[in-house]
Design a protein around this motif. Structure first.
Motif, PDB file in Angstrom:
ATOM      1  N   UNK A 144       0.833  -1.210   0.000  1.00  0.00           N
ATOM      2  CA  UNK A 144       0.000   0.000   0.000  1.00  0.00           C
ATOM      3  C   UNK A 144       0.864   1.255   0.000  1.00  0.00           C
ATOM      4  N   UNK A 145       1.870   1.297   0.847  1.00  0.00           N
ATOM      5  CA  UNK A 145       2.721   2.491   0.917  1.00  0.00           C
ATOM      6  C   UNK A 145       3.487   2.700  -0.390  1.00  0.00           C
ATOM      7  N   UNK A 146       3.953   1.608  -1.006  1.00  0.00           N
ATOM      8  CA  UNK A 146       4.708   1.721  -2.248  1.00  0.00           C
ATOM      9  C   UNK A 146       3.839   2.261  -3.376  1.00  0.00           C
ATOM     10  N   UNK A 147       2.671   1.632  -3.583  1.00  0.00           N
ATOM     11  CA  UNK A 147       1.833   2.023  -4.717  1.00  0.00           C
ATOM     12  C   UNK A 147       1.081   3.327  -4.451  1.00  0.00           C
ATOM     13  N   UNK A 148       0.849   3.667  -3.192  1.00  0.00           N
ATOM     14  CA  UNK A 148       0.275   4.987  -2.879  1.00  0.00           C
ATOM     15  C   UNK A 148       1.265   6.084  -3.277  1.00  0.00           C
ATOM     16  N   UNK A 174      -2.419  -1.768  -9.302  1.00  0.00           N
ATOM     17  CA  UNK A 174      -1.597  -2.382  -8.259  1.00  0.00           C
ATOM     18  C   UNK A 174      -1.971  -1.862  -6.873  1.00  0.00           C
ATOM     19  N   UNK A 175      -2.310  -0.576  -6.787  1.00  0.00           N
ATOM     20  CA  UNK A 175      -2.762  -0.033  -5.501  1.00  0.00           C
ATOM     21  C   UNK A 175      -4.093  -0.651  -5.118  1.00  0.00           C
ATOM     22  N   UNK A 176      -4.983  -0.807  -6.102  1.00  0.00           N
ATOM     23  CA  UNK A 176      -6.261  -1.473  -5.828  1.00  0.00           C
ATOM     24  C   UNK A 176      -6.067  -2.897  -5.347  1.00  0.00           C
ATOM     25  N   UNK A 177      -5.140  -3.618  -5.980  1.00  0.00           N
ATOM     26  CA  UNK A 177      -4.834  -4.991  -5.551  1.00  0.00           C
ATOM     27  C   UNK A 177      -4.309  -5.013  -4.114  1.00  0.00           C
ATOM     28  N   UNK A 178      -3.472  -4.028  -3.778  1.00  0.00           N
ATOM     29  CA  UNK A 178      -2.910  -3.952  -2.427  1.00  0.00           C
ATOM     30  C   UNK A 178      -4.009  -3.677  -1.394  1.00  0.00           C
ATOM     31  N   UNK A 185     -13.435  -0.820  -0.019  1.00  0.00           N
ATOM     32  CA  UNK A 185     -13.967   0.441  -0.561  1.00  0.00           C
ATOM     33  C   UNK A 185     -12.860   1.236  -1.266  1.00  0.00           C
ATOM     34  N   UNK A 186     -11.662   1.237  -0.666  1.00  0.00           N
ATOM     35  CA  UNK A 186     -10.543   1.937  -1.306  1.00  0.00           C
ATOM     36  C   UNK A 186     -10.122   1.216  -2.594  1.00  0.00           C
ATOM     37  N   UNK A 187     -10.174  -0.113  -2.573  1.00  0.00           N
ATOM     38  CA  UNK A 187      -9.839  -0.873  -3.779  1.00  0.00           C
ATOM     39  C   UNK A 187     -10.836  -0.561  -4.890  1.00  0.00           C
ATOM     40  N   UNK A 188     -12.121  -0.499  -4.542  1.00  0.00           N
ATOM     41  CA  UNK A 188     -13.156  -0.196  -5.527  1.00  0.00           C
ATOM     42  C   UNK A 188     -12.922   1.173  -6.154  1.00  0.00           C
ATOM     43  N   UNK A 189     -12.542   2.130  -5.334  1.00  0.00           N
ATOM     44  CA  UNK A 189     -12.282   3.484  -5.835  1.00  0.00           C
ATOM     45  C   UNK A 189     -11.176   3.469  -6.886  1.00  0.00           C
ATOM     46  N   UNK A 190     -10.085   2.766  -6.616  1.00  0.00           N
ATOM     47  CA  UNK A 190      -8.969   2.721  -7.558  1.00  0.00           C
ATOM     48  C   UNK A 190      -9.352   1.989  -8.841  1.00  0.00           C
ATOM     49  N   UNK A 233     -14.435  -8.633  -7.915  1.00  0.00           N
ATOM     50  CA  UNK A 233     -14.004  -9.315  -6.687  1.00  0.00           C
ATOM     51  C   UNK A 233     -14.049  -8.375  -5.487  1.00  0.00           C
ATOM     52  N   UNK A 234     -13.665  -7.112  -5.712  1.00  0.00           N
ATOM     53  CA  UNK A 234     -13.720  -6.138  -4.621  1.00  0.00           C
ATOM     54  C   UNK A 234     -15.160  -5.874  -4.203  1.00  0.00           C
TER      55      UNK A 234
END
Length: 568
Positions: free
Chosen positions: A448-452, A467-471, A479-484, A503-504
């Motif tokens: 999360x920190x890397x892809x953010x 990749x951030x969504x996957x993380x 909800x954050x994954x869905x947003x990305x 899946x999210x």
């Protein structure tokens, strides 16, 4: 300055080691990232040392690309296999090895510069009294600079750091061999001396030469960047050393033959030697929308970015979203080309103009050539999957830091009144760089920190957002994954994105939205079985067994080899 504690080799070595450890002290718990999962976590090759005794056996259960990568980066894979043998999938052990390689490489750079000051042209230069300080500064810049973090903290990029270590080791061994030859021939011995001469010096010389050659071969089988090693070795010999031309050519020939290792490793079993240029291009190109010309144009800008990062390491990024250029006369491309051409011309000019009056400028020119030559493989016409990665500067930076170090001490010799001030500034710079490296390594602490960090610097990069969504999804932050995923879906129609979004949604309990996403995935790629399997899972959860079985069977017909579909 010349009587300082930094004239003691043991103090210098300890300083390099300690500051390196401080700079990377927060990396040992960094997890596997990105290609680490492909090359280490999910790679059966490194989990059985038997495949290294019989490499062809690995071809039976791996894809063409995976086997090819293993074949021409054999030494890198062997290091990962040994790590797996002792540490399994605990990343801590891999980070210990990466840091050890980095420290050894910095020490080899220190040794390389010290040996260079023993060569015939640099033995009595104006900066000779500062040789240990020059070597120390170059090694510390190399060891503590945040530009190196990607090659050290990112486990897979051990391929870059280990290849660089072997590259420098080959050069150091060759220089030792040549210095023994030069010293032996400095004074022609008389008859009595020749009779008393021991065979031991000749044996030592042979061992140094053999060690250099073996290191070159190993470097070639670690990463393709070592391809230019024979070129830099010959340039070094011509710039810093002396000797009869015929004898020197004999020294060069075995190293020139090592340049065949990489292209022959890439040559397919059914290929012909005349197909080699095309095979190399195809195997390196991978997935990239850029033509060869567009890639080359972008690299003019990339090389300037690399140099900017050396002097101002801010806005570092794991996955740059770089501009695309279609014309050489674009102002950014043209200005970059002019700057780079001027830098190269200046390096060559001072070599030919001042090589005798100020012999130490040879090291500056060599550093400039080192930068350009060692970026030819990854930053020229071979179109790789991305135009810029910071780890590509790991090897070239050794030349840059060497040149910068001797320039600093040339200024110090010229402006002796400011020597204390310059020394104080150098200490501050090393401390700041060490702190910056420690801080940059903090970005790698999680997916999360890397892809953010990547998304904040490359907001238009769709792959970074995926990749951030996957993380986020792996961490249960649906909800954050869905947003990305939704941001990506607004820009492109992709079956994998729709599947991940589904899946999210499904994990978040939004079943109807999940079904919509999966159906969009089937519209984009009607023959992709994954979406049908995902829809079947929802029907199965609802108790609609007949619909689920029908979809599972259809997915299996589309791809019978996907085991997870059979498991359903």
């Amino acid at each position: 300055m010349t009587k300082s504690i930094f004239n003691k080799p043991i103090i210098n070595v300890l300083l390099i080691v300690v500051l390196s450890i401080i700079a990377y002290a927060n990396t040992f718990s960094v997890p596997f990232h990105y290609d680490d999962k492909f090359v280490i976590v999910n790679n059966p090759i490194i989990k059985d040392l038997g495949y290294f005794a019989e490499p062809s056996e690995a071809q039976k259960f791996t894809g063409w690309f995976e086997y090819t990568l293993f074949k021409y980066r054999y030494i890198s894979y062997l290091s990962f296999a040994l790590n797996y043998r002792f540490h399994g999938l605990n990343p801590e052990g891999y980070h210990y090895v990466n840091l050890f390689i980095h420290i050894c490489t910095a020490l080899l750079l220190y040794s390389f510069i010290m040996l260079t000051f023993k060569t015939p042209f640099l033995r009595n230069t104006a900066v000779k009294a500062h040789e240990r300080h020059i070597a120390l500064l170059a090694a510390l810049l190399f060891a503590c600079h945040p530009l190196q973090t990607e090659a050290v903290t990112y486990i897979w990029q051990r391929v870059a750091s280990l290849s660089t270590l072997l590259y420098l080791l080959s050069l150091v061994m060759y220089i030792k061999f040549r210095l023994l030859s030069q010293n032996a021939g400095a004074k022609e011995p008389g008859p009595e001396q020749r009779e008393k001469r021991s065979i031991l010096p000749g044996l030592v010389k042979a061992l140094f030469y053999l060690a250099s050659l073996v290191s070159a071969v190993l470097a070639m089988k670690t990463k393709e960047i070592a391809f230019m090693l024979p070129v830099m070795l010959i340039l070094y010999d011509l710039i810093f050393l002396k000797g009869p031309v015929r004898k020197r050519i004999i020294y060069y020939i075995p190293f020139l033959f090592t340049m065949l290792i990489i292209p022959l490793s890439l040559l397919g079993a059914e290929s012909h030697i005349w197909d080699l240029p095309k095979d190399i291009q195809e195997q390196f190109k991978m997935e990239t929308p850029l033509s060869t010309g567009e890639y080359l144009l972008a690299e003019f800008r990339v090389l300037v970015t690399y140099l900017r990062l050396v002097f101002l390491p801010v806005k570092q990024n794991f996955y740059y979203d770089y501009s695309r250029y279609s014309s050489f006369f674009d102002i950014e491309v043209l200005s970059s080309f002019v700057f780079l051409a001027s830098l190269l011309s200046l390096g060559l000019y001072i070599l030919f103009r001042y090589r005798d009056s100020f012999p130490h400028v040879r090291l500056i020119s060599y550093g400039v050539l080192w930068f350009f030559v060692n970026l030819l493989i990854e930053s020229s016409v071979i179109t790789l999957n991305n135009v810029i990665y910071e780890h590509r500067m790991y090897l070239p930076s050794a030349g840059v830091f060497s040149a910068l170090s001797i320039i600093v001490f040339m200024l110090m010799v010229r402006w002796k009144a400011y020597a204390r001030l310059i020394t104080s500034l150098l200490v501050i710079i090393i401390i700041v760089l060490t702190g910056a490296t420690f801080a940059r390594n903090g970005v790698w602490k999680s997916e999360i920190s890397l892809w953010s960090d990547v998304v904040s610097k490359s907001p238009s990069s769709l792959e970074a957002r995926v990749n951030l969504g996957d993380a986020y999804r792996a961490a249960g932050l649906y909800s954050k994954a869905i947003t990305e995923y939704e941001k990506v879906a607004e820009k492109t129609r992709s079956t994998s994105v729709y599947n991940n979004l589904g899946l999210a949604y499904q994990s978040a309990g939004q079943i109807e939205n999940a079904l919509i996403s999966y159906k969009l995935a089937t519209e984009v790629a009607p023959e992709d079985p994954q979406a049908y399997s995902n829809i079947a899972n929802i029907h199965m959860a609802r108790g609609e067994t007949d619909k689920a079985i029908e979809l599972y069977q259809y997915a299996i017909r589309l791809n019978p080899n996907i085991s997870e579909l059979h498991a359903n």
